[in-house]
Design a protein around this motif. Sequence first.
Motif, PDB file in Angstrom:
ATOM      1  N   LEU A   1       0.810  -1.221   0.000  1.00  0.00           N
ATOM      2  CA  LEU A   1       0.000   0.000   0.000  1.00  0.00           C
ATOM      3  C   LEU A   1       0.844   1.273   0.000  1.00  0.00           C
ATOM      4  CD1 LEU A   1      -2.779  -0.999   2.578  1.00  0.00           C
ATOM      5  CD2 LEU A   1      -2.977  -0.940   0.082  1.00  0.00           C
ATOM      6  N   ALA A   2       2.100   1.161   0.361  1.00  0.00           N
ATOM      7  CA  ALA A   2       2.932   2.360   0.527  1.00  0.00           C
ATOM      8  C   ALA A   2       2.951   3.277  -0.699  1.00  0.00           C
ATOM      9  CB  ALA A   2       4.359   1.950   0.916  1.00  0.00           C
ATOM     10  N   PRO A   3       3.013   2.743  -1.941  1.00  0.00           N
ATOM     11  CA  PRO A   3       3.041   3.660  -3.089  1.00  0.00           C
ATOM     12  C   PRO A   3       1.729   4.415  -3.315  1.00  0.00           C
ATOM     13  CG  PRO A   3       3.901   1.488  -3.673  1.00  0.00           C
ATOM     14  CD  PRO A   3       3.233   1.345  -2.348  1.00  0.00           C
ATOM     15  N   HIS A   4       0.653   3.968  -2.679  1.00  0.00           N
ATOM     16  CA  HIS A   4      -0.668   4.530  -2.975  1.00  0.00           C
ATOM     17  C   HIS A   4      -1.313   5.254  -1.787  1.00  0.00           C
ATOM     18  CE1 HIS A   4      -0.196   1.931  -6.420  1.00  0.00           C
ATOM     19  NE2 HIS A   4      -0.130   0.871  -5.627  1.00  0.00           N
ATOM     20  N   VAL A   5      -0.774   5.065  -0.589  1.00  0.00           N
ATOM     21  CA  VAL A   5      -1.356   5.671   0.610  1.00  0.00           C
ATOM     22  C   VAL A   5      -0.342   6.642   1.199  1.00  0.00           C
ATOM     23  CG1 VAL A   5      -2.350   5.249   2.883  1.00  0.00           C
ATOM     24  CG2 VAL A   5      -2.714   3.587   1.033  1.00  0.00           C
ATOM     25  N   PRO A   6      -0.458   7.922   0.891  1.00  0.00           N
ATOM     26  CA  PRO A   6       0.503   8.912   1.394  1.00  0.00           C
ATOM     27  C   PRO A   6       0.427   9.038   2.915  1.00  0.00           C
ATOM     28  CG  PRO A   6      -0.838   9.804  -0.408  1.00  0.00           C
ATOM     29  CD  PRO A   6      -1.475   8.528   0.020  1.00  0.00           C
ATOM     30  N   PRO A   7       1.460   9.532   3.545  1.00  0.00           N
ATOM     31  CA  PRO A   7       1.442   9.729   4.994  1.00  0.00           C
ATOM     32  C   PRO A   7       0.257  10.608   5.423  1.00  0.00           C
ATOM     33  CG  PRO A   7       3.663  10.011   4.150  1.00  0.00           C
ATOM     34  CD  PRO A   7       2.755   9.886   2.954  1.00  0.00           C
ATOM     35  N   GLY A   8      -0.466  10.154   6.424  1.00  0.00           N
ATOM     36  CA  GLY A   8      -1.581  10.926   6.962  1.00  0.00           C
ATOM     37  C   GLY A   8      -2.817  10.968   6.099  1.00  0.00           C
ATOM     38  N   ALA A   9      -2.863  10.183   5.036  1.00  0.00           N
ATOM     39  CA  ALA A   9      -4.026  10.214   4.137  1.00  0.00           C
ATOM     40  C   ALA A   9      -5.272   9.696   4.846  1.00  0.00           C
ATOM     41  CB  ALA A   9      -3.746   9.362   2.905  1.00  0.00           C
ATOM     42  N   GLY A  10      -6.408  10.288   4.503  1.00  0.00           N
ATOM     43  CA  GLY A  10      -7.687   9.805   5.003  1.00  0.00           C
ATOM     44  C   GLY A  10      -8.196   8.677   4.117  1.00  0.00           C
ATOM     45  N   ILE A  11      -8.631   7.584   4.734  1.00  0.00           N
ATOM     46  CA  ILE A  11      -9.016   6.379   4.002  1.00  0.00           C
ATOM     47  C   ILE A  11     -10.467   6.033   4.310  1.00  0.00           C
ATOM     48  CG2 ILE A  11      -8.463   3.926   3.640  1.00  0.00           C
ATOM     49  CD1 ILE A  11      -5.683   4.589   4.919  1.00  0.00           C
ATOM     50  N   TRP A  12     -11.176   5.528   3.318  1.00  0.00           N
ATOM     51  CA  TRP A  12     -12.501   4.955   3.577  1.00  0.00           C
ATOM     52  C   TRP A  12     -12.594   3.627   2.851  1.00  0.00           C
ATOM     53  CZ3 TRP A  12     -15.531   3.570  -0.508  1.00  0.00           C
ATOM     54  CH2 TRP A  12     -15.320   4.204  -1.739  1.00  0.00           C
ATOM     55  N   TRP A  13     -13.534   2.782   3.305  1.00  0.00           N
ATOM     56  CA  TRP A  13     -13.793   1.542   2.571  1.00  0.00           C
ATOM     57  C   TRP A  13     -15.258   1.161   2.674  1.00  0.00           C
ATOM     58  CZ3 TRP A  13     -10.169   1.167   6.777  1.00  0.00           C
ATOM     59  CH2 TRP A  13     -10.641   0.538   7.925  1.00  0.00           C
ATOM     60  N   GLY A  14     -15.692   0.289   1.762  1.00  0.00           N
ATOM     61  CA  GLY A  14     -17.076  -0.152   1.711  1.00  0.00           C
ATOM     62  C   GLY A  14     -17.440  -1.019   2.903  1.00  0.00           C
ATOM     63  N   GLN A  15     -18.749  -1.249   3.063  1.00  0.00           N
ATOM     64  CA  GLN A  15     -19.218  -1.910   4.270  1.00  0.00           C
ATOM     65  C   GLN A  15     -19.916  -3.245   4.004  1.00  0.00           C
ATOM     66  OE1 GLN A  15     -22.294   0.343   6.316  1.00  0.00           O
ATOM     67  NE2 GLN A  15     -23.246   0.997   4.407  1.00  0.00           N
ATOM     68  N   ALA A  16     -20.092  -3.991   5.083  1.00  0.00           N
ATOM     69  CA  ALA A  16     -20.860  -5.244   5.119  1.00  0.00           C
ATOM     70  C   ALA A  16     -20.362  -6.230   4.060  1.00  0.00           C
ATOM     71  CB  ALA A  16     -22.344  -4.944   4.982  1.00  0.00           C
TER      72      ALA A  16
ATOM     73  N   ILE B   1       0.154  -0.799   8.638  1.00  0.00           N
ATOM     74  CA  ILE B   1      -0.052   0.536   9.207  1.00  0.00           C
ATOM     75  C   ILE B   1       1.146   0.992  10.043  1.00  0.00           C
ATOM     76  CG2 ILE B   1      -1.236  -0.275  11.297  1.00  0.00           C
ATOM     77  CD1 ILE B   1      -2.248   2.819   9.240  1.00  0.00           C
ATOM     78  N   GLY B   2       1.848   0.040  10.646  1.00  0.00           N
ATOM     79  CA  GLY B   2       3.024   0.413  11.427  1.00  0.00           C
ATOM     80  C   GLY B   2       4.075   1.122  10.592  1.00  0.00           C
ATOM     81  N   GLU B   3       4.246   0.677   9.346  1.00  0.00           N
ATOM     82  CA  GLU B   3       5.208   1.313   8.440  1.00  0.00           C
ATOM     83  C   GLU B   3       4.612   2.542   7.751  1.00  0.00           C
ATOM     84  OE1 GLU B   3       4.638  -2.154   8.285  1.00  0.00           O
ATOM     85  OE2 GLU B   3       6.348  -2.393   9.643  1.00  0.00           O
ATOM     86  N   LEU B   4       3.292   2.519   7.526  1.00  0.00           N
ATOM     87  CA  LEU B   4       2.643   3.633   6.833  1.00  0.00           C
ATOM     88  C   LEU B   4       2.506   4.863   7.725  1.00  0.00           C
ATOM     89  CD1 LEU B   4      -0.222   1.684   5.001  1.00  0.00           C
ATOM     90  CD2 LEU B   4       1.822   2.679   3.952  1.00  0.00           C
ATOM     91  N   GLY B   5       2.414   4.643   9.029  1.00  0.00           N
ATOM     92  CA  GLY B   5       2.244   5.760   9.951  1.00  0.00           C
ATOM     93  C   GLY B   5       0.780   6.002  10.281  1.00  0.00           C
ATOM     94  N   PRO B   6       0.492   6.976  11.144  1.00  0.00           N
ATOM     95  CA  PRO B   6      -0.879   7.226  11.599  1.00  0.00           C
ATOM     96  C   PRO B   6      -1.812   7.616  10.442  1.00  0.00           C
ATOM     97  CG  PRO B   6       0.705   8.332  13.024  1.00  0.00           C
ATOM     98  CD  PRO B   6       1.467   7.845  11.820  1.00  0.00           C
ATOM     99  N   HIS B   7      -3.009   7.022  10.473  1.00  0.00           N
ATOM    100  CA  HIS B   7      -4.028   7.342   9.471  1.00  0.00           C
ATOM    101  C   HIS B   7      -5.396   7.329  10.136  1.00  0.00           C
ATOM    102  CE1 HIS B   7      -1.680   7.235   5.709  1.00  0.00           C
ATOM    103  NE2 HIS B   7      -0.911   6.374   6.352  1.00  0.00           N
ATOM    104  N   ARG B   8      -6.303   8.087   9.536  1.00  0.00           N
ATOM    105  CA  ARG B   8      -7.700   8.133   9.971  1.00  0.00           C
ATOM    106  C   ARG B   8      -8.527   7.465   8.893  1.00  0.00           C
ATOM    107  NH1 ARG B   8     -11.634  12.718   9.605  1.00  0.00           N
ATOM    108  NH2 ARG B   8     -13.146  12.545  11.315  1.00  0.00           N
ATOM    109  N   ALA B   9      -9.431   6.568   9.304  1.00  0.00           N
ATOM    110  CA  ALA B   9     -10.206   5.807   8.321  1.00  0.00           C
ATOM    111  C   ALA B   9     -11.681   5.804   8.676  1.00  0.00           C
ATOM    112  CB  ALA B   9      -9.687   4.374   8.238  1.00  0.00           C
ATOM    113  N   PHE B  10     -12.497   5.870   7.641  1.00  0.00           N
ATOM    114  CA  PHE B  10     -13.958   5.807   7.788  1.00  0.00           C
ATOM    115  C   PHE B  10     -14.457   4.469   7.279  1.00  0.00           C
ATOM    116  CE2 PHE B  10     -18.212   6.033   6.031  1.00  0.00           C
ATOM    117  CZ  PHE B  10     -18.925   6.742   6.985  1.00  0.00           C
ATOM    118  N   CYS B  11     -15.285   3.818   8.078  1.00  0.00           N
ATOM    119  CA  CYS B  11     -15.967   2.616   7.601  1.00  0.00           C
ATOM    120  C   CYS B  11     -17.359   2.565   8.208  1.00  0.00           C
ATOM    121  CB  CYS B  11     -15.192   1.347   7.931  1.00  0.00           C
ATOM    122  SG  CYS B  11     -15.136   0.897   9.672  1.00  0.00           S
ATOM    123  N   GLY B  12     -18.234   1.797   7.572  1.00  0.00           N
ATOM    124  CA  GLY B  12     -19.589   1.631   8.072  1.00  0.00           C
ATOM    125  C   GLY B  12     -19.725   0.302   8.787  1.00  0.00           C
TER     126      GLY B  12
END
Length: 407
Positions: A4-19, A34-45
């Motif tokens: 994921l490292a090439p596609h998820v910049p540091p501190g990027a906000g992430i969401w994903w689909g539910q159920a 996530i340990g290597e990517l660093g802190p991130h905030r994510a939205f999920c349902g």
Amino acid sequence: MIDLAPHVPPGAGIWWGQAGAEPTPLVHALLDQIGELGPHRAFCGLTWDQRLTRELPPELSLVSYGALGELRRVSRAGRLAVVPCHYSALPAMFADRALPCDVGFVQVSPPDSKGLCSLGVGADYAADAVAHTPVLIAEINHRMPATTGTDRIPLSRFAATVETDRPLAEAPAKAPDEAESAIARHVAELIEDGDTLQMGVGSLPAAVLDCLAGHSDLGFHSGMISDGVLRLVEKGVLTGARKEIDNGLIVTGAALGTAELYDRLPDLPVRFRPASYTHSPAVLSRLGSLVSVNSAIEVDLTGQVGAEVRRGVYIGAVGGQADFTRAASLTGARSIITVRARSGTHSTIVPALHGGVVTTSRSDVDVVVTEYGAAHLRGCDLAERARRLIAIAAPEHREALSKGAHP
């Protein structure tokens, strides 16, 4: 394993689909990296992924519209940030970037001959969020059915993909108990032939649907559908013949059920639409036959509904309840709230909401149903509302409720 490292910049906000549409391999890759990517905030349902409760890393902060499924445990652990909002507000929140939307994880069907992928059983908020998300990463699941109703996504739109061939996650099944069966029978008596229904999923909504086998020409417009909808279609009950819009069609944002439902979707008259359509006030106002059936944690003696907090812990959501109850009450046929009369030894009909949180306004509630009957509130003053609600409370609590009622 996808990197994921090439596609998820540091501190990027992430969401994903539910159920059933949750892209579990991508979520697990995030948890692993996530340990290597660093802190991130994510939205999920709604999620059924137990890794989020057992192994939620400190670097990942979760935010949601409610505490549904396994998110209840995350909430109890104090690790969930809840945005209290109507489901209809989610599309605008993604557009305004009020919710994390730098990177989106989706589960999609294999591309068709034109290279287009379907969001399958999970259009809902994902279909709206896609337009405002610069980086999309897809799980292409060969068992995800291609559904209609929402724009498909070109394969070229994805920054990265992983291919899988795994069963879709199925909704946990639980048979209705005696109280839920009684509530379902009372609700079925309030449904008329030709009504257009909205309800959620779970043992109680399933029981209600099964009680409607003797009805005719019912329609369905809801955020979710379950196996109970499939059964009514097979019995010729759910025809949508009298719907004011989307005549003959079942409109939903997501399917939450079993493999049987998922496998049958291509043969059913179902249209999967984004939340900006399924929950839109402008759309719902055109359904004069709309009947909403939603659940509560507690209801006070004026008819206010609490569906989010129990004993100080967030365990529910506003979700689509307020959207649909208001439309059903104002421009539709009727709004119905169901609640078990007891939670343990406590009454769920209360003088004042213990959680202090009003999910649905008393002015949008037409009928409250418990296993002891239905309290019709439309047109009633506060004193009469209290009397009617006490009459359907658990018998052992009625005397105390009468003493605590408003004069």
